[in-house]
Motif scaffolding. Sequence first.
Motif, PDB file in Angstrom:
ATOM      1  N   ILE A  47      44.345  68.773  40.934  1.00  0.00           N
ATOM      2  CA  ILE A  47      43.170  67.681  41.060  1.00  0.00           C
ATOM      3  C   ILE A  47      42.775  67.464  39.733  1.00  0.00           C
ATOM      4  O   ILE A  47      42.758  66.170  39.485  1.00  0.00           O
ATOM      5  N   SER A  48      42.339  68.406  39.062  1.00  0.00           N
ATOM      6  CA  SER A  48      41.995  68.197  37.804  1.00  0.00           C
ATOM      7  C   SER A  48      43.039  67.356  36.680  1.00  0.00           C
ATOM      8  O   SER A  48      42.521  66.640  36.043  1.00  0.00           O
ATOM      9  N   ALA A  49      44.254  67.796  36.806  1.00  0.00           N
ATOM     10  CA  ALA A  49      45.143  67.335  35.991  1.00  0.00           C
ATOM     11  C   ALA A  49      45.049  65.613  36.482  1.00  0.00           C
ATOM     12  O   ALA A  49      45.232  64.970  35.613  1.00  0.00           O
ATOM     13  N   ALA A  50      45.068  65.470  37.642  1.00  0.00           N
ATOM     14  CA  ALA A  50      45.049  64.126  38.167  1.00  0.00           C
ATOM     15  C   ALA A  50      43.943  63.304  37.559  1.00  0.00           C
ATOM     16  O   ALA A  50      44.213  61.958  37.121  1.00  0.00           O
ATOM     17  N   ILE A  51      42.761  63.796  37.181  1.00  0.00           N
ATOM     18  CA  ILE A  51      41.671  63.356  36.968  1.00  0.00           C
ATOM     19  C   ILE A  51      41.650  63.078  35.667  1.00  0.00           C
ATOM     20  O   ILE A  51      41.515  62.015  35.106  1.00  0.00           O
ATOM     21  N   MET A  52      42.300  63.986  34.597  1.00  0.00           N
ATOM     22  CA  MET A  52      42.452  63.766  33.386  1.00  0.00           C
ATOM     23  C   MET A  52      43.572  62.811  33.028  1.00  0.00           C
ATOM     24  O   MET A  52      43.447  62.147  32.057  1.00  0.00           O
ATOM     25  N   ALA A  53      44.625  62.980  33.780  1.00  0.00           N
ATOM     26  CA  ALA A  53      45.657  61.741  33.557  1.00  0.00           C
ATOM     27  C   ALA A  53      45.156  60.274  33.950  1.00  0.00           C
ATOM     28  O   ALA A  53      45.392  59.523  32.995  1.00  0.00           O
ATOM     29  N   THR A  54      44.272  60.200  34.883  1.00  0.00           N
ATOM     30  CA  THR A  54      43.585  58.804  34.995  1.00  0.00           C
ATOM     31  C   THR A  54      42.729  58.378  33.886  1.00  0.00           C
ATOM     32  O   THR A  54      42.998  57.382  33.572  1.00  0.00           O
ATOM     33  N   ILE A  55      41.940  59.573  33.250  1.00  0.00           N
ATOM     34  CA  ILE A  55      41.184  59.135  32.145  1.00  0.00           C
ATOM     35  C   ILE A  55      42.407  58.594  31.093  1.00  0.00           C
ATOM     36  O   ILE A  55      41.751  57.523  30.392  1.00  0.00           O
ATOM     37  N   ALA A  56      43.436  59.540  30.658  1.00  0.00           N
ATOM     38  CA  ALA A  56      44.322  58.898  29.860  1.00  0.00           C
ATOM     39  C   ALA A  56      44.796  57.591  30.081  1.00  0.00           C
ATOM     40  O   ALA A  56      44.763  56.478  29.358  1.00  0.00           O
ATOM     41  N   LEU A  57      45.419  57.442  31.357  1.00  0.00           N
ATOM     42  CA  LEU A  57      45.947  56.127  31.683  1.00  0.00           C
ATOM     43  C   LEU A  57      45.021  54.965  31.708  1.00  0.00           C
ATOM     44  O   LEU A  57      45.218  53.540  31.291  1.00  0.00           O
ATOM     45  N   SER A  58      43.689  55.097  32.294  1.00  0.00           N
ATOM     46  CA  SER A  58      42.695  54.109  32.231  1.00  0.00           C
ATOM     47  C   SER A  58      42.196  53.837  30.770  1.00  0.00           C
ATOM     48  O   SER A  58      41.629  52.651  30.480  1.00  0.00           O
ATOM     49  N   THR A  59      42.455  54.573  29.833  1.00  0.00           N
ATOM     50  CA  THR A  59      41.891  54.385  28.349  1.00  0.00           C
ATOM     51  C   THR A  59      42.846  53.547  27.688  1.00  0.00           C
ATOM     52  O   THR A  59      42.396  52.724  26.966  1.00  0.00           O
ATOM     53  N   ILE A  60      44.226  53.299  28.372  1.00  0.00           N
ATOM     54  CA  ILE A  60      45.253  52.347  27.417  1.00  0.00           C
ATOM     55  C   ILE A  60      44.734  50.814  27.543  1.00  0.00           C
ATOM     56  O   ILE A  60      44.846  50.348  26.587  1.00  0.00           O
ATOM     57  N   PRO A  61      44.411  50.316  28.861  1.00  0.00           N
ATOM     58  CA  PRO A  61      44.130  48.962  28.950  1.00  0.00           C
ATOM     59  C   PRO A  61      42.516  48.745  28.303  1.00  0.00           C
ATOM     60  O   PRO A  61      42.549  47.656  27.752  1.00  0.00           O
ATOM     61  N   THR A  62      41.821  49.739  28.439  1.00  0.00           N
ATOM     62  CA  THR A  62      40.757  49.905  27.651  1.00  0.00           C
ATOM     63  C   THR A  62      40.795  49.458  26.098  1.00  0.00           C
ATOM     64  O   THR A  62      40.004  48.628  25.739  1.00  0.00           O
ATOM     65  N   ARG A  63      41.648  50.377  25.668  1.00  0.00           N
ATOM     66  CA  ARG A  63      42.064  50.115  24.212  1.00  0.00           C
ATOM     67  C   ARG A  63      42.750  48.819  23.819  1.00  0.00           C
ATOM     68  O   ARG A  63      42.638  48.085  22.868  1.00  0.00           O
ATOM     69  N   GLN A  64      43.929  48.492  24.736  1.00  0.00           N
ATOM     70  CA  GLN A  64      44.697  47.582  24.490  1.00  0.00           C
ATOM     71  C   GLN A  64      44.415  46.035  24.830  1.00  0.00           C
ATOM     72  O   GLN A  64      44.467  44.998  24.320  1.00  0.00           O
ATOM     73  N   ILE A  65      43.415  45.966  25.945  1.00  0.00           N
ATOM     74  CA  ILE A  65      43.038  44.671  26.575  1.00  0.00           C
ATOM     75  C   ILE A  65      41.763  44.552  26.248  1.00  0.00           C
ATOM     76  O   ILE A  65      41.215  43.486  25.646  1.00  0.00           O
ATOM     77  N   LEU A  66      40.636  45.426  26.665  1.00  0.00           N
ATOM     78  CA  LEU A  66      39.282  45.266  26.523  1.00  0.00           C
ATOM     79  C   LEU A  66      38.711  45.266  25.235  1.00  0.00           C
ATOM     80  O   LEU A  66      37.839  44.374  24.823  1.00  0.00           O
ATOM     81  N   MET A  67      39.158  46.225  24.281  1.00  0.00           N
ATOM     82  CA  MET A  67      38.656  46.013  22.818  1.00  0.00           C
ATOM     83  C   MET A  67      38.936  44.806  22.288  1.00  0.00           C
ATOM     84  O   MET A  67      37.935  44.336  21.711  1.00  0.00           O
ATOM     85  N   PRO A  68      40.232  44.452  22.531  1.00  0.00           N
ATOM     86  CA  PRO A  68      40.222  43.238  21.496  1.00  0.00           C
ATOM     87  C   PRO A  68      39.415  41.934  22.229  1.00  0.00           C
ATOM     88  O   PRO A  68      38.842  41.344  21.322  1.00  0.00           O
ATOM     89  N   ALA A  69      39.203  41.944  23.504  1.00  0.00           N
ATOM     90  CA  ALA A  69      38.417  40.997  24.080  1.00  0.00           C
ATOM     91  C   ALA A  69      36.883  41.078  23.527  1.00  0.00           C
ATOM     92  O   ALA A  69      36.146  39.982  23.201  1.00  0.00           O
ATOM     93  N   ILE A  70      36.412  42.163  23.230  1.00  0.00           N
ATOM     94  CA  ILE A  70      35.368  42.543  22.955  1.00  0.00           C
ATOM     95  C   ILE A  70      35.064  42.074  21.518  1.00  0.00           C
ATOM     96  O   ILE A  70      34.218  41.188  21.027  1.00  0.00           O
ATOM     97  N   ASN A  71      36.086  42.328  20.806  1.00  0.00           N
ATOM     98  CA  ASN A  71      36.080  41.899  19.209  1.00  0.00           C
ATOM     99  C   ASN A  71      36.307  40.218  19.186  1.00  0.00           C
ATOM    100  O   ASN A  71      35.506  39.636  18.352  1.00  0.00           O
ATOM    101  N   ALA A  72      37.269  39.683  20.189  1.00  0.00           N
ATOM    102  CA  ALA A  72      37.166  38.266  20.167  1.00  0.00           C
ATOM    103  C   ALA A  72      35.986  37.572  20.530  1.00  0.00           C
ATOM    104  O   ALA A  72      35.592  36.603  19.969  1.00  0.00           O
ATOM    105  N   ALA A  73      35.185  38.171  21.275  1.00  0.00           N
ATOM    106  CA  ALA A  73      34.219  37.641  21.795  1.00  0.00           C
ATOM    107  C   ALA A  73      32.772  37.522  20.519  1.00  0.00           C
ATOM    108  O   ALA A  73      31.958  36.818  20.512  1.00  0.00           O
TER     109      ALA A  73
END
Length: 130
Positions: A68-94
Motif C-alpha cells: 500500500i505504501s509502495a503504491a502511494i509512493m509510486a503514485t507520487i513519482a508518476l504524478s510528478t512526471i506530468p507536473t514537471r513536463q506539462i504543468l511547469m512549462p505551462a506556468i512558465n509560459a503564463a
Amino acid sequence: MTTLALLTTALLFGGMVLYSFGFAAFLFTALPAETAGPTIRRAFPHFYLFVIAGAGLSAAFLAPADPISAAIMATIALSTIPTRQILMPAINAATDAGDKRRFGMLHALSVVITLIHIVAAAYVLHRFIG
C-alpha cells in the motif's frame, strides 16, 4: 530494506517540506523579484526530479514489505512526471505572457499537487509506526 524505505521516504518528505516552505519562501524574501523568479524557475526542474527519484526509490524499497505504501509512493513519482513536463512549462509560459490569471490558477494547482504529495509521504511515514 525497511531501513532504506524509511530513510528514503523521510528524505523525500523533508526535502519537499524544506523546498516548499523554506527555500522558495526564502528566495522571495532574500532576493529582488526580478532575480528570485528566474532562480526559482531554474530550481523547479531539479526539485521535481528529486521527487520522482525519491518517491520511485521509496516505492521500490517499500514494495516487499508494504504494498500500500509502495503504491502511494509510486503514485507520487508518476504524478510528478506530468507536473514537471506539462504543468511547469505551462506556468512558465503564463508568466512569460504576463497572464497573471492563468499563472495564478496553474500555480495554485501545482501547490495543491505538492501539498497532496507531502501529506501522502507523511501518511507513509506514519505507517512505519503503526
